[in-house]
Design a protein around this motif. Structure first.
Motif, PDB file in Angstrom:
ATOM      1  N   THR A 103       0.874  -1.186   0.000  1.00 26.51           N
ATOM      2  CA  THR A 103       0.000   0.000   0.000  1.00 26.51           C
ATOM      3  C   THR A 103       0.906   1.229   0.000  1.00 26.51           C
ATOM      4  O   THR A 103       2.040   1.174   0.472  1.00 26.51           O
ATOM      5  N   GLY A 104       0.393   2.323  -0.533  1.00 26.77           N
ATOM      6  CA  GLY A 104       1.183   3.555  -0.533  1.00 26.77           C
ATOM      7  C   GLY A 104       0.288   4.727  -0.898  1.00 26.77           C
ATOM      8  O   GLY A 104      -0.816   4.535  -1.403  1.00 26.77           O
ATOM      9  N   PHE A 105       0.759   5.947  -0.613  1.00 29.26           N
ATOM     10  CA  PHE A 105      -0.039   7.111  -1.025  1.00 29.26           C
ATOM     11  C   PHE A 105       0.850   8.182  -1.638  1.00 29.26           C
ATOM     12  O   PHE A 105       2.060   8.218  -1.408  1.00 29.26           O
ATOM     13  N   ILE A 106       0.229   9.044  -2.416  1.00 32.11           N
ATOM     14  CA  ILE A 106       0.956  10.108  -3.110  1.00 32.11           C
ATOM     15  C   ILE A 106       0.929  11.359  -2.250  1.00 32.11           C
ATOM     16  O   ILE A 106      -0.146  11.849  -1.921  1.00 32.11           O
ATOM     17  N   PHE A 107       2.128  11.847  -1.864  1.00 33.55           N
ATOM     18  CA  PHE A 107       2.120  13.023  -0.988  1.00 33.55           C
ATOM     19  C   PHE A 107       2.640  14.245  -1.711  1.00 33.55           C
ATOM     20  O   PHE A 107       2.608  15.342  -1.197  1.00 33.55           O
ATOM     21  N   LYS A 108       3.096  14.054  -2.970  1.00 36.08           N
ATOM     22  CA  LYS A 108       3.653  15.196  -3.679  1.00 36.08           C
ATOM     23  C   LYS A 108       3.700  14.879  -5.160  1.00 36.08           C
ATOM     24  O   LYS A 108       3.938  13.733  -5.534  1.00 36.08           O
ATOM     25  N   ILE A 109       3.454  15.891  -5.968  1.00 33.81           N
ATOM     26  CA  ILE A 109       3.571  15.705  -7.417  1.00 33.81           C
ATOM     27  C   ILE A 109       4.493  16.792  -7.919  1.00 33.81           C
ATOM     28  O   ILE A 109       4.355  17.945  -7.534  1.00 33.81           O
ATOM     29  N   HIS A 110       5.460  16.413  -8.728  1.00 34.99           N
ATOM     30  CA  HIS A 110       6.395  17.414  -9.218  1.00 34.99           C
ATOM     31  C   HIS A 110       6.357  17.460 -10.733  1.00 34.99           C
ATOM     32  O   HIS A 110       6.656  16.470 -11.379  1.00 34.99           O
ATOM     33  N   ALA A 111       5.981  18.602 -11.288  1.00 36.99           N
ATOM     34  CA  ALA A 111       5.952  18.743 -12.745  1.00 36.99           C
ATOM     35  C   ALA A 111       7.372  18.978 -13.235  1.00 36.99           C
ATOM     36  O   ALA A 111       8.176  19.602 -12.553  1.00 36.99           O
ATOM     37  N   ASN A 112       7.663  18.468 -14.440  1.00 40.24           N
ATOM     38  CA  ASN A 112       8.922  18.806 -15.108  1.00 40.24           C
ATOM     39  C   ASN A 112      10.181  18.534 -14.326  1.00 40.24           C
ATOM     40  O   ASN A 112      10.993  19.421 -14.133  1.00 40.24           O
ATOM     41  N   MET A 113      10.360  17.306 -13.874  1.00 42.62           N
ATOM     42  CA  MET A 113      11.651  16.951 -13.276  1.00 42.62           C
ATOM     43  C   MET A 113      12.663  17.054 -14.407  1.00 42.62           C
ATOM     44  O   MET A 113      13.822  17.311 -14.214  1.00 42.62           O
ATOM     45  N   ASP A 114      12.188  16.794 -15.612  1.00 45.48           N
ATOM     46  CA  ASP A 114      13.061  16.885 -16.774  1.00 45.48           C
ATOM     47  C   ASP A 114      12.346  17.753 -17.796  1.00 45.48           C
ATOM     48  O   ASP A 114      11.453  17.278 -18.485  1.00 45.48           O
ATOM     49  N   PRO A 115      12.738  19.034 -17.922  1.00 43.58           N
ATOM     50  CA  PRO A 115      11.989  19.967 -18.761  1.00 43.58           C
ATOM     51  C   PRO A 115      11.907  19.528 -20.223  1.00 43.58           C
ATOM     52  O   PRO A 115      11.044  19.964 -20.954  1.00 43.58           O
TER      53      PRO A 115
END
Length: 526
Positions: free
Chosen positions: A294-306
């Motif tokens: 089980t796991g949950f999403i605590f953060k979303i990061h756009a464009n780690m690689d532009p």
């Protein structure tokens, strides 16, 4: 006993938090140095642009010299797998930090000896207290003059409302700083101002041994003995269980920039800090040693690689083992998904992983499937809670400055809002888009990233609002009445929920009195 329990017990997942400039990023970097994850420490301050700290990698961070996004780094140290989350100290990004605290099992708070406890640190400590997260304090910058250590301990107890217990003690400070006596290991750690290594350690089981004077001179030796006597008299014996319950914070002194006291902190940390702990889901308590993932999403990061407009969703694994290419259930969608390229992070270097265990944090490439707070499981219906969006305190209209790029702008706004950096409200009266944030700096970051990552130009227009509140009511008629009365101030958030944008504290109080059947919420989680 789970078949993975050996792996899980090796894990130590923690966040480093502090007020900006207390030396958090430097400390992170030195921990990585001991973990062999990087081989030379970037002199973080002097040549910011040429060689930046490993954990600050977004362009805007390099220019400003501050961390704005939480970075995740993992390394192995003495048979433990350590996962560090370096959080932004700047208060405009507090929300990112609060959410990060939901994904860790313990916290290290960095305090600057000269500045003491600052407002931001107090707020973060409240979150730790709420979640009963164990805390270790690292008092940094001992190579500069600052407050008297005993006064500082009183200040920490008072301001952070937690009992403390020093596990190391400084011998003078500033130019005269000689080192620390490590109470936990009963050793004298001597200091030579050099950036790259820790100088000699001398075992002292008995601090009254006359040899002490040979190392630090008679005056300091006498002072150290009376300080230690006072500590033993005033502070309780250090007890690991009291620390694990979050009732007492061990304190270490050192200088991260000079690499001093950092290894001692790390050595003690891996011994006493908790391995992954059970997590409360809405349905039940999830134990890390369960076999099922089980796991949950605590953060979303756009464009780690532009170069590839990709988002990455950060998943905290709560139980069991995650496997590449296995099918997992996305609970909100109710459908199975598989991930062919999950990654683990070493700051910017990321590598594909085949498996990960409870306590680890992995990144999943995201094409818009995830929201903060989403749950992934081996099939069970589970929801993890405690990932709030706070009510923003600053608002601006966002307008397109380049009509040819409307599509890019909308795409950019959508992805950046998914990260939870700020919140988007659409005014139902005139259809205009309003961005709400908790700090001024976020508007600059959004504008900068829209331009550099999406090629879209936005301009801000002022709007005077006091607070955004999510509203709900069991009484439909009252709700409709309210929306009619306040039609100019009604908006929808990204999920299409009703939000009332109050233009002053007075108006909000009146609305709460006039409409007793309506519930006003100041976080999106209700």
């Amino acid at each position: 006993m789970s078949q993975y329990s050996e792996e899980i017990k090796r894990r130590r997942t923690f966040a480093i938090v502090s007020h900006p400039d207390a030396g958090k990023t430097t400390l992170t970097e030195k921990l990585l140095l001991f973990g062999g994850a990087i081989h030379v420490a970037g002199a973080v301050k002097s040549n910011k642009i040429k060689k930046t700290a490993t954990s600050d990698w977004m362009e805007i961070e390099k220019q400003r010299g501050i961390s704005v996004a939480t970075s995740v780094m993992a390394f192995d140290y003495e048979d433990h797998k350590v996962n560090i989350l370096d959080t932004p100290g700047h208060q405009d990004f507090a929300e990112d930090t609060f959410r990060t605290l939901t994904a860790v099992d313990s916290v290290i708070i960095v305090i600057d000896i000269a500045k003491g406890v600052e407002a931001q640190t107090r707020k973060l400590m409240e979150v730790c207290r709420m979640r009963k997260t164990p805390v270790i304090v690292f008092v940094n910058k001992m190579d500069r003059d600052g407050k008297d250590p005993f006064d500082l301990l009183d200040e920490i107890e008072e301001e952070l409302q937690i009992k403390v217990r020093p596990l190391s003690w400084p011998i003078d400070m500033g130019q005269r700083f000689k080192g620390v006596y490590n109470i936990y290991e009963k050793k004298l750690d001597l200091y030579t101002p050099s950036k790259q290594y820790v100088t000699e350690k001398i075992g002292f089981d008995d601090i009254n041994n006359p040899e002490l004077e040979d190392h630090i001179g008679i005056n300091l030796a006498d002072k150290l003995r009376s300080d230690i006597e006072l500590i033993e008299g005033v502070y309780p014996e250090f007890d690991v269980n009291t620390y694990l319950r979050g009732d007492i914070a061990p304190v270490f002194f050192g200088s991260a920039l000079n690499n001093f006291g950092v290894k001692e902190l790390l050595d003690c940390f891996i011994k006493i800090a908790p391995s992954p702990r059970p997590i409360q889901a809405v349905e039940r308590v999830v134990d890390p040693e369960e076999d099922n993932f089980t796991g949950f999403i605590f953060k979303i990061h756009a464009n780690m690689d532009p170069n590839h407009r990709s988002c990455i969703a950060f998943v905290k694994i709560c139980s069991g083992r995650f496997e590449r290419n296995a099918n997992y259930k996305h609970v909100r969608f109710g459908k199975q998904m598989r991930f062919s390229s999950p990654t683990a992070f070493m700051a910017q270097k990321k590598e594909t992983v085949d498996e990960a265990f409870a306590g680890d944090i992995i990144g999943l490439p995201d094409t818009g499937n995830f929201k903060i707070g989403d749950t992934l499981t081996s099939g069970e219906e589970l929801h993890f809670k405690g990932l709030p969006s706070f009510s923003p305190e600053m608002f601006k209209y966002i307008e397109n400055a380049d009509p040819m790029k409307a599509k890019q702008l909308n795409k950019g706004i959508e992805q950046l809002m998914d990260e939870g950096v700020a919140q988007l409200f659409t005014n139902q009266f005139n259809g205009r888009k309003i961005i709400g944030t908790v700090g001024q700096l976020q508007f600059e970051v959004i504008q900068y990233r829209l331009l550099h990552e999406y090629g879209a130009q936005c301009k801000w227009e002022p709007i005077s609002l006091y607070k955004a509140c999510w509203i709900e009511s069991d009484n439909q008629v009252a709700l409709e009445n309210f929306k009619k009365r306040k039609s100019q101030y009604m908006a929808l958030d990204k999920e299409g929920r009703d939000v009332y944008l109050a233009d002053s504290g007075y108006v909000l109080t009146m609305a709460q009195q006039d409409f007793p059947d309506i519930k006003f919420h100041f976080t999106s989680e209700f």
